[in-house]
Design a protein around this motif. Structure first.
Motif, short mmCIF file in Angstrom:
data_model
loop_
_atom_site.label_atom_id
_atom_site.label_comp_id
_atom_site.label_asym_id
_atom_site.label_seq_id
_atom_site.Cartn_x
_atom_site.Cartn_y
_atom_site.Cartn_z
N ASN A 152 0.83 -1.21 0.00
CA ASN A 152 0.00 0.00 0.00
C ASN A 152 0.86 1.26 0.00
OD1 ASN A 152 -2.19 -1.66 0.06
ND2 ASN A 152 -2.79 -1.22 2.16
N ASN A 153 1.95 1.23 0.76
CA ASN A 153 2.84 2.39 0.79
C ASN A 153 3.50 2.60 -0.57
OD1 ASN A 153 2.25 2.95 3.46
ND2 ASN A 153 3.98 1.79 4.27
N ALA A 154 3.82 1.50 -1.24
CA ALA A 154 4.40 1.61 -2.58
C ALA A 154 3.38 2.22 -3.54
CB ALA A 154 4.85 0.24 -3.07
N LEU A 155 2.11 1.79 -3.41
CA LEU A 155 1.05 2.37 -4.23
C LEU A 155 0.93 3.86 -3.97
CD1 LEU A 155 -1.51 2.26 -6.05
CD2 LEU A 155 -2.80 1.69 -3.99
N HIS A 156 0.93 4.24 -2.69
CA HIS A 156 0.78 5.66 -2.34
C HIS A 156 1.91 6.48 -2.95
CE1 HIS A 156 -0.45 9.14 0.06
NE2 HIS A 156 0.84 9.37 0.22
N ASN A 157 3.11 5.97 -2.91
CA ASN A 157 4.26 6.71 -3.43
C ASN A 157 4.16 6.93 -4.94
OD1 ASN A 157 5.41 6.92 -0.89
ND2 ASN A 157 6.63 5.05 -1.12
N ASP A 158 3.44 6.05 -5.63
CA ASP A 158 3.28 6.18 -7.08
C ASP A 158 2.16 7.14 -7.45
OD1 ASP A 158 5.34 4.44 -7.63
OD2 ASP A 158 4.03 2.68 -7.77
N LEU A 159 1.29 7.46 -6.50
CA LEU A 159 0.12 8.28 -6.80
C LEU A 159 0.47 9.74 -7.01
CD1 LEU A 159 -2.40 6.99 -4.08
CD2 LEU A 159 -2.26 6.27 -6.48
N ILE A 160 -0.35 10.42 -7.79
CA ILE A 160 -0.39 11.88 -7.74
C ILE A 160 -1.37 12.23 -6.62
CG2 ILE A 160 -1.30 13.92 -8.92
CD1 ILE A 160 -0.02 12.96 -11.47
N VAL A 161 -0.84 12.84 -5.57
CA VAL A 161 -1.63 13.18 -4.39
C VAL A 161 -1.83 14.69 -4.36
CG1 VAL A 161 -1.72 13.16 -1.86
CG2 VAL A 161 -0.76 11.19 -3.10
N ILE A 162 -3.08 15.11 -4.33
CA ILE A 162 -3.41 16.53 -4.33
C ILE A 162 -4.27 16.86 -3.12
CG2 ILE A 162 -4.69 18.36 -5.53
CD1 ILE A 162 -3.80 17.13 -8.17
N ASP A 163 -3.83 17.86 -2.37
CA ASP A 163 -4.61 18.36 -1.24
C ASP A 163 -5.30 19.64 -1.70
OD1 ASP A 163 -5.72 19.24 1.10
OD2 ASP A 163 -3.94 18.92 2.33
N GLY A 164 -6.62 19.62 -1.72
CA GLY A 164 -7.41 20.73 -2.24
C GLY A 164 -7.46 21.95 -1.39
N LEU A 165 -6.87 21.93 -0.17
CA LEU A 165 -6.74 23.17 0.60
C LEU A 165 -5.96 22.96 1.89
CD1 LEU A 165 -8.68 26.22 0.82
CD2 LEU A 165 -8.33 25.17 3.04
N GLN A 166 -5.00 23.86 2.12
CA GLN A 166 -4.33 24.00 3.41
C GLN A 166 -4.09 25.48 3.68
OE1 GLN A 166 -0.87 21.72 4.49
NE2 GLN A 166 -1.60 19.84 3.53
N TYR A 167 -4.03 25.80 4.97
CA TYR A 167 -3.59 27.15 5.38
C TYR A 167 -2.68 26.98 6.58
CZ TYR A 167 -3.68 32.10 6.68
OH TYR A 167 -3.31 33.38 6.99
N SER A 168 -1.50 26.44 6.33
CA SER A 168 -0.56 26.18 7.41
C SER A 168 0.39 27.36 7.59
CB SER A 168 0.22 24.89 7.12
OG SER A 168 -0.64 23.76 7.19
N ASN A 169 1.14 27.34 8.67
CA ASN A 169 2.13 28.38 8.96
C ASN A 169 3.42 27.95 8.26
OD1 ASN A 169 3.54 30.51 9.99
ND2 ASN A 169 3.59 29.77 12.09
N TRP A 170 3.51 28.32 6.99
CA TRP A 170 4.46 27.71 6.07
C TRP A 170 5.91 27.94 6.46
CZ3 TRP A 170 1.88 24.41 3.38
CH2 TRP A 170 0.54 24.67 3.11
N ASN A 171 6.67 26.85 6.44
CA ASN A 171 8.11 26.90 6.70
C ASN A 171 8.73 25.62 6.11
OD1 ASN A 171 7.98 24.73 8.77
ND2 ASN A 171 6.90 26.28 9.96
N ARG A 172 10.03 25.53 6.17
CA ARG A 172 10.71 24.41 5.52
C ARG A 172 10.30 23.05 6.12
NH1 ARG A 172 14.55 23.63 1.82
NH2 ARG A 172 15.72 21.67 1.93
N THR A 173 10.09 23.01 7.41
CA THR A 173 9.69 21.75 8.04
C THR A 173 8.37 21.25 7.47
OG1 THR A 173 10.84 22.27 10.11
CG2 THR A 173 9.04 20.67 10.22
#
Length: 339
Positions: free
Chosen positions: A9-30
């Motif tokens: 399953n993890n291998a499948l996930h790594n092959d996927l195009i994963v799109i998050d339709g919205l975030q509002y995080s406190n953006w930084n390198r971490t």
């Protein structure tokens, strides 16, 4: 689940195009590193809520510095082709969006200007009545305004996506009907799953699906049954029932993750400059802070949990690929192209 199944399953996930339709995080390198570790190909980031034109330009300049200082991790998305390129390069694509119409103020000409600055998605309202439409917190929904009709037409023309996540029922149905291109509800859930003001009725969701639009499922606890205690199984059951209602091609993810943000940001989202009194939005005076995160989705590194949960629920690998990102990608292929 066996160790081998987890590995597959993890291998499948790594092959996927994963799109998050919205975030509002406190953006930084971490946080950018967490996105890449979670296998995220592209994230739609909110750059403004109530900010107007000059403030929006300042937010864009801040993002230019993020791109400059973190070019090994992130890249701007100006088209759907850039999402595919981000996957090839092992980077996280960043697509700009606004959760209100404040960036255009009362000037329809600003839509094209903002689109040229890579503002790809704009909500017509944020909870309140705006110049364009009615928010979901108003007692009466008067629908899309005369100005709103013109704005939708112009957004269609320049290739800016109409988002009705925080809008009322009538306004949302109006937008679906008025827009000549499919719209999105980037981060919300069915009211039938949890009766939050921000969630959407089956009437809206069915109309959205029939029009070729897209729903991004929210992982914000206030939008979920049992709040922070909502289980992954319950979430996946909701996805399955919504797929039955709208069609498997019309659903995706829009986590509404607001990571590492202080309380002051939550208060800005809820109050802006419009209220002297404290508005608690989806919270309350006794529960005024950010909600406790889900145990199975604390940050972007937990995206594989959603993939695994959907597979365990009985979705095929092809269906999981659609929900995790392909549906967003297919939608944006057309939606971001100017007429």
């Amino acid at each position: 689940m066996t160790t081998q199944q987890n590995s597959n399953n993890n291998a499948l996930h790594n092959d996927l195009i994963v799109i998050d339709g919205l975030q509002y995080s406190n953006w930084n390198r971490t946080i950018f590193e967490q996105l890449r570790e979670g296998g995220v190909t592209m994230v739609h980031v909110t750059i403004v809520y109530h900010e107007q034109i000059r403030e929006t330009l300042l937010r864009i300049s801040e993002w230019n510095r993020h791109f400059e200082h973190n070019s090994d991790l992130i890249m701007p998305v100006r088209s759907a082709a850039d999402i595919r390129r981000a996957k090839e390069l092992g980077k996280v694509g960043i697509m700009f969006g606004a959760q209100n119409c404040s960036p255009i103020e009362d000037d329809i000409g600003m839509i094209e200007v903002m689109r040229e600055l890579n503002l790809m998605i704009m909500q017509l309202t944020y909870n309140n009545q705006s110049l364009l439409a009615c928010g979901c917190y108003e007692a009466e929904d008067s629908g899309v305004t005369r100005f709103g009709r013109q704005v939708i037409k112009e957004m269609n023309r320049v290739g800016m996506v109409v988002d009705m996540s925080h809008s009322g029922e009538r306004s949302t149905l109006d937008a679906i009907d008025i827009s000549e291109r499919p719209i999105v509800i980037s981060h919300a859930n069915p009211t039938s799953f949890h009766a939050a003001k921000r969630n959407k009725s089956d009437t809206v969701l069915k109309a959205l699906g029939e029009s070729g639009g897209l729903l991004g499922f929210s992982l914000y606890p206030f939008h979920l049954k049992n709040g922070p205690d909502c289980t992954l199984d319950e979430f996946c059951d909701m996805v399955a029932s919504t797929a039955d209602l709208m069609g498997i091609d019309r659903i995706g993810i829009g986590t509404d993750l607001c990571q590492d943000q202080p309380l002051s940001v939550l208060e800005w989202m809820r109050n802006g400059r419009w209220s002297k009194e404290m508005d608690y939005g989806e919270g309350s005076k006794s529960n005024a802070d950010w909600p406790r995160p889900l145990s199975w989705f604390r940050d972007s590194r937990d995206f594989p949990n959603i993939t695994n949960g959907l597979l365990a629920r009985g979705f095929s690998p092809e269906e999981v690929a659609k929900v995790m990102g392909l549906n967003w990608l297919n939608f944006l292929d057309d939606a971001l192209k100017p007429e």
